[in-house]
Design an enzyme around this catalytic site. Structure first.
Site, mmCIF file in Angstrom:
data_model
loop_
_atom_site.group_PDB
_atom_site.id
_atom_site.type_symbol
_atom_site.label_atom_id
_atom_site.label_comp_id
_atom_site.label_asym_id
_atom_site.label_seq_id
_atom_site.Cartn_x
_atom_site.Cartn_y
_atom_site.Cartn_z
ATOM 1 N N ARG A 12 71.768 80.821 -8.107
ATOM 2 C CA ARG A 12 72.899 79.851 -7.940
ATOM 3 C C ARG A 12 72.402 79.092 -6.736
ATOM 4 O O ARG A 12 71.980 77.939 -6.760
ATOM 5 C CB ARG A 12 74.092 80.535 -7.723
ATOM 6 C CG ARG A 12 75.261 79.599 -7.947
ATOM 7 C CD ARG A 12 75.808 78.572 -6.674
ATOM 8 N NE ARG A 12 75.830 79.354 -5.400
ATOM 9 C CZ ARG A 12 75.930 78.919 -4.330
ATOM 10 N NH1 ARG A 12 75.767 77.689 -3.997
ATOM 11 N NH2 ARG A 12 75.953 79.657 -3.153
ATOM 12 N N ASP A 13 72.536 79.721 -5.626
ATOM 13 C CA ASP A 13 72.255 79.030 -4.268
ATOM 14 C C ASP A 13 70.793 78.648 -4.301
ATOM 15 O O ASP A 13 70.335 77.572 -3.759
ATOM 16 C CB ASP A 13 72.598 80.034 -2.880
ATOM 17 C CG ASP A 13 72.906 79.122 -1.695
ATOM 18 O OD1 ASP A 13 73.051 77.989 -1.888
ATOM 19 O OD2 ASP A 13 73.060 79.747 -0.564
ATOM 20 N N HIS A 204 75.637 85.795 4.806
ATOM 21 C CA HIS A 204 74.759 85.019 4.042
ATOM 22 C C HIS A 204 73.975 83.796 5.147
ATOM 23 O O HIS A 204 74.347 82.934 5.510
ATOM 24 C CB HIS A 204 75.930 84.108 3.317
ATOM 25 C CG HIS A 204 75.083 82.971 2.392
ATOM 26 N ND1 HIS A 204 74.881 83.190 0.780
ATOM 27 C CD2 HIS A 204 74.897 81.693 2.657
ATOM 28 C CE1 HIS A 204 74.428 82.169 0.468
ATOM 29 N NE2 HIS A 204 74.224 81.108 1.409
ATOM 30 N N HIS A 206 70.688 81.543 5.783
ATOM 31 C CA HIS A 206 69.547 80.719 5.301
ATOM 32 C C HIS A 206 68.522 80.856 6.727
ATOM 33 O O HIS A 206 68.926 81.076 7.694
ATOM 34 C CB HIS A 206 69.973 79.400 5.263
ATOM 35 C CG HIS A 206 70.607 79.290 3.909
ATOM 36 N ND1 HIS A 206 70.147 78.629 3.215
ATOM 37 C CD2 HIS A 206 72.006 79.541 3.432
ATOM 38 C CE1 HIS A 206 70.891 78.558 1.965
ATOM 39 N NE2 HIS A 206 72.004 79.150 2.320
ATOM 40 N N CYS A 237 71.285 73.962 0.446
ATOM 41 C CA CYS A 237 72.535 73.272 0.019
ATOM 42 C C CYS A 237 72.207 71.696 -0.143
ATOM 43 O O CYS A 237 71.868 71.082 0.880
ATOM 44 C CB CYS A 237 73.803 73.616 0.805
ATOM 45 S SG CYS A 237 75.248 72.542 0.509
ATOM 46 N N ASN A 246 67.348 80.439 1.209
ATOM 47 C CA ASN A 246 68.146 81.760 1.877
ATOM 48 C C ASN A 246 67.085 82.574 2.238
ATOM 49 O O ASN A 246 65.753 82.581 2.081
ATOM 50 C CB ASN A 246 68.867 82.246 0.655
ATOM 51 C CG ASN A 246 70.024 81.413 0.159
ATOM 52 O OD1 ASN A 246 71.052 81.640 0.449
ATOM 53 N ND2 ASN A 246 69.547 80.478 -0.694
#
Ligand code: COA
Ligand code: ZN
Length: 298
Positions: A12-13, A204, A206, A237, A246
């Site tokens: 997803r990300d 989370h 990055h 994003c 990430n």
């Protein structure tokens, strides 16, 4: 041996911001490889506007074709009522709602101020609970906003408190643009624990400015047991200018296992998956372990 759980966010990300576009069959293979490497929780897709994030437009199809597997949890991201309803209908095992810590990013990403996002969560949480689906929330741009700069720790803690009241079991503190430092991480965790003592914390990060592993070290020292990471270190994003990947799952697994923690993830298979991913994406991935390999060598 202390256990650290990794939530894999690559499908997803990771994929939402990659120049390459994988089809559903390729995404299913990616998920299968991740689960075969030991991943137990992963973000599989997002129920958001296909105009806003075209690469997640096939998430309903993807969830339809994902066969249930014991002990594996596939997470769907949702940001509004339409997304939550679609996620409930998709047989996702978990729904991760996105709160925004700051209005600059919040308005660009999802048309919401921080308080709007918390109000949405409070209103939508009962739907998720009634459906018997686990509900978590990510507070994005918690350490800094690409449009407004610094974010106040207390405003993040206040959002966490609202999420706890809404019945969220776990909150991820999201460093969407990679500006946290290990010391900021510790302060943030302390502040959030004060106001939301009953939720599990997940981090989370990055690796935009190279501090993600240092930040994970700080979070683990502060008692956090759940970390998001993305195979190969892909991601970013679309609504955060300059956002990069990430932190890479294999880099996190290497650091943790070498330090004596258990993650349940097979490092060699995760590296193989990152190398496979390069061939599917058609470009190199930024992780260190996929270049350098493990140590010790056997
Ligand atoms: N899934 C699919 N379509 C959706 C949707 C959802 N969850 N929510 C809204 N839409 C559609 C609406 O039906 C409407 O379509 P139309 O123009 O064809 O009628 C359009 O999107 C605009 O709807 P609106 O309610 O006015 O939303 P908005 O324009 O304020 O956008 C979001 C809000 C949340 C849908 C949008 O900003 C978004 O999807 N952002 C994605 C952010 C993201 O995923 N970031 C990365 C992860 S944090
Ligand atoms: Zn992210």
């Amino acid at each position: 041996m202390r256990r650290i759980d990794i939530v894999e966010v690559g499908p997803r990300d990771g994929l939402q911001n990659d120049p390459a576009r994988l089809d559903v069959i390729q995404k299913l293979e990616f998920i299968d490889r991740l689960e075969m490497a030991g991943v137990r929780r992963l973000e599989a897709g997002a129920f958001v506007s296909p105009r806003a994030v075209p690469k997640m437009a096939d998430s309903a199809d993807l969830f339809r074709q994902l066969h249930k597997r014991d002990g594996r949890s596939r997470i769907a991201l949702a940001l509004n009522e339409k997304g939550v309803r679609k996620a409930i209908g998709s047989a996702a095992d978990e729904i991760n709602f996105v709160l925004v810590a700051s209005a600059g990013f919040g308005l660009k990403n999802q048309g919401m101020s921080p308080q709007d996002s918390a109000d949405h969560l409070a209103r939508l949480a009962p739907l998720v609970h009634e459906a018997g689906i686990a509900l978590t929330a990510t507070i994005s741009v918690a350490f800094g906003d690409p449009y407004e700069g610094e974010v106040d720790v207390n405003s993040v803690a206040n959002l966490a408190a609202q999420a706890q009241r809404a019945g969220v079991a776990e909150i991820a503190l999201g460093d969407t643009i990679g500006v946290a430092t290990p010391w900021a991480v510790q302060k943030m965790i302390e502040a959030v624990r004060c106001q939301a003592p009953d939720v599990y914390l997940r981090m989370h990060f990055h690796d935009t400015r190279g501090l993600a592993l240092g930040n994970i070290y700080a979070a683990i020292e502060a008692g956090v047991d759940i970390i998001d990471a993305s195979c190969g270190g892909i991601g970013g994003c679309p609504f955060a200018p300059g956002a990069t990947g990430n932190v890479a799952t294999e880099d996190v697994v290497y650091m943790l296992e070498r330090a004596g923690f258990s993650t349940g993830i097979d490092l060699d298979r995760m590296i193989e998956t990152a190398i496979w991913l390069e061939s599917v994406l058609g470009h190199p991935v930024p992780s260190r372990l996929s270049r350098a390999g493990r140590f010790p060598y056997i």
